[in-house]
Design a protein around this motif. Structure first.
Motif, mmCIF file in Angstrom:
data_model
loop_
_atom_site.group_PDB
_atom_site.id
_atom_site.type_symbol
_atom_site.label_atom_id
_atom_site.label_comp_id
_atom_site.label_asym_id
_atom_site.label_seq_id
_atom_site.Cartn_x
_atom_site.Cartn_y
_atom_site.Cartn_z
ATOM 1 N N LEU A 1 0.833 -1.202 0.000
ATOM 2 C CA LEU A 1 0.000 0.000 0.000
ATOM 3 C C LEU A 1 0.871 1.258 0.000
ATOM 4 N N TYR A 2 1.967 1.205 0.739
ATOM 5 C CA TYR A 2 2.895 2.342 0.768
ATOM 6 C C TYR A 2 3.544 2.562 -0.607
ATOM 7 N N PHE A 3 4.023 1.476 -1.208
ATOM 8 C CA PHE A 3 4.660 1.587 -2.525
ATOM 9 C C PHE A 3 3.671 2.016 -3.612
ATOM 10 N N ARG A 4 2.415 1.686 -3.433
ATOM 11 C CA ARG A 4 1.408 2.097 -4.411
ATOM 12 C C ARG A 4 1.328 3.611 -4.531
ATOM 13 N N GLY A 5 1.740 4.326 -3.504
ATOM 14 C CA GLY A 5 1.721 5.781 -3.535
ATOM 15 C C GLY A 5 2.963 6.394 -4.138
ATOM 16 N N ILE A 6 3.894 5.561 -4.594
ATOM 17 C CA ILE A 6 5.126 6.037 -5.229
ATOM 18 C C ILE A 6 5.067 5.609 -6.690
ATOM 19 N N PRO A 7 4.868 6.547 -7.617
ATOM 20 C CA PRO A 7 4.614 6.189 -9.028
ATOM 21 C C PRO A 7 5.575 5.156 -9.611
ATOM 22 N N ARG A 8 6.858 5.306 -9.365
ATOM 23 C CA ARG A 8 7.830 4.392 -9.983
ATOM 24 C C ARG A 8 7.821 3.006 -9.347
ATOM 25 N N LEU A 9 7.161 2.860 -8.188
ATOM 26 C CA LEU A 9 7.106 1.574 -7.500
ATOM 27 C C LEU A 9 5.680 1.038 -7.404
ATOM 28 N N ARG A 10 4.757 1.636 -8.171
ATOM 29 C CA ARG A 10 3.348 1.263 -8.067
ATOM 30 C C ARG A 10 3.113 -0.210 -8.420
ATOM 31 N N LYS B 1 17.238 -0.024 -8.975
ATOM 32 C CA LYS B 1 17.122 0.491 -10.337
ATOM 33 C C LYS B 1 16.465 1.862 -10.376
ATOM 34 N N HIS B 2 15.520 2.107 -9.463
ATOM 35 C CA HIS B 2 14.778 3.364 -9.477
ATOM 36 C C HIS B 2 15.159 4.272 -8.315
ATOM 37 N N SER B 3 16.383 4.087 -7.811
ATOM 38 C CA SER B 3 16.802 4.900 -6.667
ATOM 39 C C SER B 3 16.981 6.352 -7.075
ATOM 40 N N GLU B 4 16.899 7.212 -6.082
ATOM 41 C CA GLU B 4 17.096 8.645 -6.288
ATOM 42 C C GLU B 4 18.275 9.072 -5.426
ATOM 43 N N PRO B 5 19.503 8.905 -5.946
ATOM 44 C CA PRO B 5 20.699 9.154 -5.138
ATOM 45 C C PRO B 5 20.772 10.545 -4.550
ATOM 46 N N SER B 6 20.202 11.530 -5.223
ATOM 47 C CA SER B 6 20.279 12.897 -4.711
ATOM 48 C C SER B 6 19.408 13.081 -3.483
#
Length: 221
Positions: free
Chosen positions: A140-149, A209-214
């Motif tokens: 449910l938490y990941f569903r709120g993150i577009p790249r991890l939906r 793969k979809h990490s956001e290093p910044s």
């Protein structure tokens, strides 16, 4: 940081190492003695993975439980450290806290073998049964993150699937029958382990793969 970015891959390495260990040892084990009862030969069909934590394969299997638990713990920290803040701190913390129960369970199983029945059972339920809830909450938490939906949707499906496999294991696990070479508790045990660890590996790989290093930072920041 680059070091933080690769941490989710620990959640990929752990399932691979654990699976290879029980797969190989299943061909090596000659059986084991529990409560002065000799179970021989060892059968991957009738005997659960934990049976490999007894007898001649004990040191390797129990070490794998502990090492893979530690690797998975680090991997879970890495998963949430690479997602980036999204304003849902409570859901983030709940997801990570619940998922961490699984590696703790693996370590418990490695420290307490089948003869320590109660504690080993606690470890088993933490490592597998806890994911019935943790996969649902994290999904449910990941569903709120577009790249991890899509991953979130998969975890939501994984929750009832895990429940079914846990029930299947308990319906088939009869220590006496297993010791006599009857039943399919070993198959049920392995299906459950593969299914649960598959989702951890998927989380590790996809968040890497979809990490956001910044924006990556430790999960409780």
């Amino acid at each position: 940081m680059k070091a933080v970015r690769i941490l989710p891959l620990f959640a990929v390495v752990s399932p691979i190492l654990f699976t290879l260990t029980w797969f190989i040892l299943g061909f090596i084990s000659k059986g084991y003695t529990i409560y002065d009862i000799r179970i021989e030969p060892y059968s991957s069909v009738t005997q659960p993975i934990s049976g490999l934590g007894m007898g001649s394969t004990a040191i390797i299997m129990n070490s794998a439980f502990i090492i893979c638990g530690i690797l998975l713990f680090v991997g879970i920290i890495g998963i949430f450290s690479n997602i980036g803040e999204d304003g849902r701190l409570s859901a983030r913390r709940a997801s990570m806290a619940l998922l961490i129960l699984s590696p703790i369970g693996l370590v418990v199983c490695g420290i307490f073998d089948l003869e320590s029945t109660f504690l080993h059972s606690i470890g088993f339920l933490l490592s597998t049964g806890s994911t019935i809830l943790s996969f649902l909450i994290t999904g449910l938490y990941f569903r709120g993150i577009p790249r991890l939906r899509k991953l979130g949707s998969g975890l939501i499906v994984g929750s009832p699937l895990t429940l079914i496999l846990v029930i299947l294991f308990f319906l088939n696990f009869d220590p006496i029958a297993a010791g006599e070479g009857h039943g399919i508790a070993g198959i049920a045990s392995r299906l459950l382990a593969v299914e649960v660890l598959f989702w951890f590996a998927a989380m590790g790989l996809l968040t890497y793969k979809h990490s956001e290093p910044s924006r990556a930072g430790f999960a409780f920041n």
